[in-house]
Design an enzyme around this catalytic site. Structure first.
Site, PDB file in Angstrom:
ATOM      1  N   GLY A  43       8.538   1.579  -0.994  1.00  0.00           N
ATOM      2  CA  GLY A  43       7.867   0.308  -0.706  1.00  0.00           C
ATOM      3  C   GLY A  43       8.590  -0.419   0.411  1.00  0.00           C
ATOM      4  N   GLY A  44       8.409  -1.716   0.452  1.00  0.00           N
ATOM      5  CA  GLY A  44       8.973  -2.518   1.532  1.00  0.00           C
ATOM      6  C   GLY A  44      10.495  -2.660   1.420  1.00  0.00           C
ATOM      7  N   GLU A  92      12.841   4.654  -0.574  1.00  0.00           N
ATOM      8  CA  GLU A  92      12.091   5.037   0.637  1.00  0.00           C
ATOM      9  C   GLU A  92      11.433   3.762   1.134  1.00  0.00           C
ATOM     10  OE1 GLU A  92      12.049   7.964   1.936  1.00  0.00           O
ATOM     11  OE2 GLU A  92      12.588   9.357   0.339  1.00  0.00           O
ATOM     12  N   GLU A  94      -0.179  -2.189  -7.972  1.00  0.00           N
ATOM     13  CA  GLU A  94      -1.247  -2.936  -8.654  1.00  0.00           C
ATOM     14  C   GLU A  94      -2.523  -2.958  -7.819  1.00  0.00           C
ATOM     15  OE1 GLU A  94       1.651  -3.832  -7.548  1.00  0.00           O
ATOM     16  OE2 GLU A  94       1.789  -5.949  -6.979  1.00  0.00           O
ATOM     17  N   CYS A 104       4.381   4.348   6.637  1.00  0.00           N
ATOM     18  CA  CYS A 104       5.775   3.900   6.821  1.00  0.00           C
ATOM     19  C   CYS A 104       6.374   4.468   8.102  1.00  0.00           C
ATOM     20  CB  CYS A 104       6.608   4.299   5.625  1.00  0.00           C
ATOM     21  SG  CYS A 104       6.466   6.044   5.236  1.00  0.00           S
ATOM     22  N   LYS A 134       5.148   3.426 -12.211  1.00  0.00           N
ATOM     23  CA  LYS A 134       4.330   2.244 -11.922  1.00  0.00           C
ATOM     24  C   LYS A 134       3.625   2.401 -10.587  1.00  0.00           C
ATOM     25  CE  LYS A 134       4.846  -1.973 -10.029  1.00  0.00           C
ATOM     26  NZ  LYS A 134       3.447  -2.159  -9.640  1.00  0.00           N
ATOM     27  N   THR A 182      11.664  -5.568  -0.872  1.00  0.00           N
ATOM     28  CA  THR A 182      11.590  -5.234  -2.299  1.00  0.00           C
ATOM     29  C   THR A 182      12.696  -4.238  -2.652  1.00  0.00           C
ATOM     30  OG1 THR A 182       9.185  -5.322  -1.986  1.00  0.00           O
ATOM     31  CG2 THR A 182       9.968  -4.643  -4.147  1.00  0.00           C
ATOM     32  N   GLY A 183      12.935  -3.282  -1.746  1.00  0.00           N
ATOM     33  CA  GLY A 183      13.969  -2.273  -1.992  1.00  0.00           C
ATOM     34  C   GLY A 183      15.346  -2.906  -2.182  1.00  0.00           C
ATOM     35  N   GLU A 223       8.281  -4.893  10.767  1.00  0.00           N
ATOM     36  CA  GLU A 223       7.228  -3.950  10.386  1.00  0.00           C
ATOM     37  C   GLU A 223       5.927  -4.714  10.131  1.00  0.00           C
ATOM     38  OE1 GLU A 223       7.223  -2.147   6.420  1.00  0.00           O
ATOM     39  OE2 GLU A 223       6.918  -0.196   7.363  1.00  0.00           O
TER      40      GLU A 223
HETATM   41  P1  NAD Z   1       5.982  -3.434  -1.870  1.00  0.00           P
HETATM   42  O1  NAD Z   1       7.453  -3.367  -1.680  1.00  0.00           O
HETATM   43  O2  NAD Z   1       5.342  -4.767  -1.847  1.00  0.00           O
HETATM   44  O3  NAD Z   1       5.557  -2.786  -3.263  1.00  0.00           O
HETATM   45  C1  NAD Z   1       5.874  -1.467  -3.609  1.00  0.00           C
HETATM   46  C2  NAD Z   1       5.901  -1.339  -5.111  1.00  0.00           C
HETATM   47  O4  NAD Z   1       6.962  -2.157  -5.607  1.00  0.00           O
HETATM   48  C3  NAD Z   1       4.626  -1.816  -5.804  1.00  0.00           C
HETATM   49  O5  NAD Z   1       4.357  -0.985  -6.915  1.00  0.00           O
HETATM   50  C4  NAD Z   1       5.011  -3.205  -6.264  1.00  0.00           C
HETATM   51  O6  NAD Z   1       4.280  -3.652  -7.372  1.00  0.00           O
HETATM   52  C5  NAD Z   1       6.478  -3.017  -6.602  1.00  0.00           C
HETATM   53  N1  NAD Z   1       7.272  -4.253  -6.588  1.00  0.00           N
HETATM   54  C6  NAD Z   1       7.040  -5.383  -5.878  1.00  0.00           C
HETATM   55  N2  NAD Z   1       7.990  -6.310  -6.172  1.00  0.00           N
HETATM   56  C7  NAD Z   1       8.827  -5.748  -7.061  1.00  0.00           C
HETATM   57  C8  NAD Z   1       9.999  -6.204  -7.743  1.00  0.00           C
HETATM   58  N3  NAD Z   1      10.478  -7.435  -7.565  1.00  0.00           N
HETATM   59  N4  NAD Z   1      10.625  -5.360  -8.586  1.00  0.00           N
HETATM   60  C9  NAD Z   1      10.159  -4.096  -8.775  1.00  0.00           C
HETATM   61  N5  NAD Z   1       9.036  -3.621  -8.175  1.00  0.00           N
HETATM   62  C10 NAD Z   1       8.386  -4.438  -7.322  1.00  0.00           C
HETATM   63  O7  NAD Z   1       5.350  -2.459  -0.794  1.00  0.00           O
HETATM   64  P2  NAD Z   1       3.821  -2.212  -0.478  1.00  0.00           P
HETATM   65  O8  NAD Z   1       3.288  -3.402   0.256  1.00  0.00           O
HETATM   66  O9  NAD Z   1       3.126  -1.756  -1.703  1.00  0.00           O
HETATM   67  O10 NAD Z   1       3.928  -0.947   0.511  1.00  0.00           O
HETATM   68  C11 NAD Z   1       4.173  -1.030   1.857  1.00  0.00           C
HETATM   69  C12 NAD Z   1       5.625  -0.728   2.173  1.00  0.00           C
HETATM   70  O11 NAD Z   1       5.987   0.551   1.669  1.00  0.00           O
HETATM   71  C13 NAD Z   1       5.892  -0.671   3.669  1.00  0.00           C
HETATM   72  O12 NAD Z   1       7.063  -1.379   3.966  1.00  0.00           O
HETATM   73  C14 NAD Z   1       6.080   0.811   3.938  1.00  0.00           C
HETATM   74  O13 NAD Z   1       6.858   1.097   5.070  1.00  0.00           O
HETATM   75  C15 NAD Z   1       6.717   1.259   2.670  1.00  0.00           C
HETATM   76  N6  NAD Z   1       6.570   2.711   2.490  1.00  0.00           N
HETATM   77  C16 NAD Z   1       7.656   3.515   2.720  1.00  0.00           C
HETATM   78  C17 NAD Z   1       7.535   4.901   2.606  1.00  0.00           C
HETATM   79  C18 NAD Z   1       8.701   5.829   2.880  1.00  0.00           C
HETATM   80  O14 NAD Z   1       8.595   7.000   2.545  1.00  0.00           O
HETATM   81  N7  NAD Z   1       9.789   5.369   3.462  1.00  0.00           N
HETATM   82  C19 NAD Z   1       6.302   5.452   2.251  1.00  0.00           C
HETATM   83  C20 NAD Z   1       5.234   4.614   2.013  1.00  0.00           C
HETATM   84  C21 NAD Z   1       5.380   3.232   2.139  1.00  0.00           C
END
Ligand code: NAD
Length: 504
Positions: A241-242, A263, A191, A297, A188, A245-246, A398
């Site tokens: 991701g964030g 990550e 979006e 990140c 995925k 969310t993680g 962050e």
């Molecule tokens: P996000 O957590 O909002 O979204 C990431 C992904 O998760 C998207 O595809 C989103 O649709 C999906 N998502 C959102 N809610 C979800 C849920 N309830 N269940 C399952 N999936 C869901 O993050 P973002 O705003 O897209 O990206 C920015 C974040 O990513 C920052 O915090 C950044 O530090 C982090 N990031 C980390 C790394 C790393 O390697 N550590 C690399 C790149 C980005």
């Protein structure tokens, strides 16, 4: 019809019509809904993407499961899987110019930044193509007549969920090792940035990857992402991701005891000692925070500077930050692009207000840029706050934009204490020409990715990931492949006769 409306209709007509890829077929969302994909530099609609549903995710999961069980991919000799990965890498290189332009239009990053990502994406496929053909597994000399061995196997169906800041590269960091290991995937993209991920799946089709091996579902995280994280037929979820969310994904995945790899976010310290090479330190400090408009990140979003050079550093840093050319990333002169979306712009601007309210000294920037044609995009001036303190939200949270918090430290001990005073532990750097001090400080940092006299460069060979709330597991390197493997012990009895434990 107003001129602006006419323009919008025209842009919409030119927009790419994206589709999801399920079981080797390009699909619209089951309820036909779509979402506009916006160029963050201009506000133009560049694509329309399907707004996938939970049913779409279920269809992709079913395809991935059936394909995994068929053995069409997992049973393929490693050299043959590697051959596919090499063909994919070649296609990425062939289409590098197109992919670079699209990445800039979709994410906003500069052409230079996008070009590096595309090159790294091809290199990552080649790296795992090489690794998977190397010997693996172990045999052990145990008590006769037994022979023990350990083999590595694919995990099964892997759910891969990625963010928008490196739409292509973050996808590849997961897809390349997951496929190399013999898994099937349900992927995925964000979006917000589905364009280059779609191009990648088109490449998979072009090289003849068997149907059902790589499936892509687009749509909202809480709908499609949640279905992937919760579905019992997904054996593993690998998420970037964030942190918020993680945590949600980890809890969701617990019900089906999936393997989880995360990550997550960061608030990484960049420690600058008085004995560093001054211009090098300033230069990397700027690169550390403003590359990718701070939407990285591992960004060096907290700069800690030794007291004796603090004011000199602030002056030079602000002078250089003001010179950064902000604009549309597709203009080759641009050095820093926009933020990815209106929503993210609002978030970053709100943090700038928080910084002002918290009493930090605004050194430079601090505003949205709207002159010289930037008003339709989501541009923020390179921003720095000085004299920040540990309790401030702009130091602890962050921001994920071109906003840095700078503060002084007295000595090595205080630098380490301040650097580690964070819930995050993704990255960090030290600038000093004293090699022993550099290594001493780095070894005390509670962070997974570090540099001495540098910031940001990373390599396919080295594991990428965080300590503390920056995640669990590692991408890249041998570790990145192992994330997508199970290990199995096999014990072979070389003397086939009853054990005789119970009397006859
Ligand atoms: P996000 O957590 O909002 O979204 C990431 C992904 O998760 C998207 O595809 C989103 O649709 C999906 N998502 C959102 N809610 C979800 C849920 N309830 N269940 C399952 N999936 C869901 O993050 P973002 O705003 O897209 O990206 C920015 C974040 O990513 C920052 O915090 C950044 O530090 C982090 N990031 C980390 C790394 C790393 O390697 N550590 C690399 C790149 C980005």
């Amino acid at each position: 019809m107003l001129e602006t409306e006419k323009e919008k209709v025209k842009k919409d007509a030119e927009a790419l019509q994206l589709k999801m890829y399920i079981n080797g077929e390009w699909k619209e969302a089951s309820d036909q809904k779509t979402r506009d994909v916006i160029n963050p530099a201009t506000g133009a609609v560049i694509a329309e993407a399907p707004e996938g549903t939970a049913e779409d995710a279920q269809a992709a999961i079913a395809a991935a499961k059936a394909t995994f069980e068929s053995g069409v991919w997992s049973d393929l000799p490693a050299t043959e899987r590697a051959a596919y990965l090499l063909k994919i890498a070649d296609k990425i290189d062939e289409k590098a110019e197109e992919l670079t332009k699209l990445e800039t239009m979709d994410n906003g990053k500069t052409l230079r930044e996008a070009g590096y990502d595309v090159g790294d994406a091809a290199a990552c496929f080649r790296y795992y193509a090489g690794m998977i053909t190397q010997p693996d597994g172990h045999t052990y000399h145990v008590a006769d007549p037994m022979q023990a061995m350990v083999v590595r196997e694919p995990v099964g169906v892997c759910g891969l969920i990625v963010p928008w800041n490196y739409p292509l590269l973050m996808s590849v960091w997961k897809i390349a090792p997951a496929l190399a290991a013999g898994n099937t995937i349900v992927f995925k993209p964000s979006e917000v940035t589905p364009v280059t991920p779609t191009k990648l799946l088109e490449i998979f089709e072009e090289v003849g990857l068997p149907a059902g091996v790589a499936n892509m579902v687009m749509g909202a995280g809480p709908v499609v992402g949640n279905e992937i994280a919760s579905h019992k037929d997904v054996d593993m979820v690998s998420f970037t991701g964030g942190t918020k969310t993680g945590k949600h994904i980890m809890k969701t995945a617990a019900d089906t005891m999936k393997k989880v790899s995360l990550e997550l976010g960061g608030k990484s310290p960049n420690i600058i000692f008085a004995d560093s090479d001054f211009e090098t330190a300033v230069d990397y400090a700027l690169f550390g925070i403003y590359a990718g408009a701070g939407q990285v990140c591992s960004a060096g979003s907290r700069i800690l500077v030794e007291e004796s050079i603090y004011e000199k550093f602030l002056a030079r840093f602000a002078e250089r930050a003001k010179e950064i050319r902000v604009g549309d990333g597709s203009d080759s002169k641009t050095e820093m692009g926009p933020l990815v979306s209106q929503e993210h712009l609002d978030k970053v601007l709100s943090y700038i207000e928080i910084g002002k309210e918290e009493g930090a000294r605004l050194l430079c920037g601090g505003e949205r840029l709207i002159s010289d044609g930037l008003d339709k995009g989501y541009f923020v001036a390179p921003t720095a706050f000085a004299d920040t303190t540990q309790e401030m939200r702009i130091v602890q949270e962050e921001i994920f934009g071109p906003v840095v918090a700078i503060q002084p430290f007295k000595d090595e001990e205080e630098a380490i204490r301040l650097a580690n005073d964070s819930d995050y532990g993704l990255a960090g750097a030290v600038f000093t020409v004293d090699g022993a001090k550099g290594l001493r400080v780095i070894k005390k940092l509670r962070a997974g990715i570090t540099w001495i006299n540098s910031y940001h460069p990373t390599y396919n060979e080295a594991p990428w990931g965080g300590y503390k709330q920056s995640g669990i597991g590692r991408s890249l390197g041998t570790f990145g492949l192992e994330e997508f493997q199970e290990v199995k012990q096999i014990n072979i009895n070389l003397e086939v006769e009853p054990i005789g434990w119970f009397e006859k």
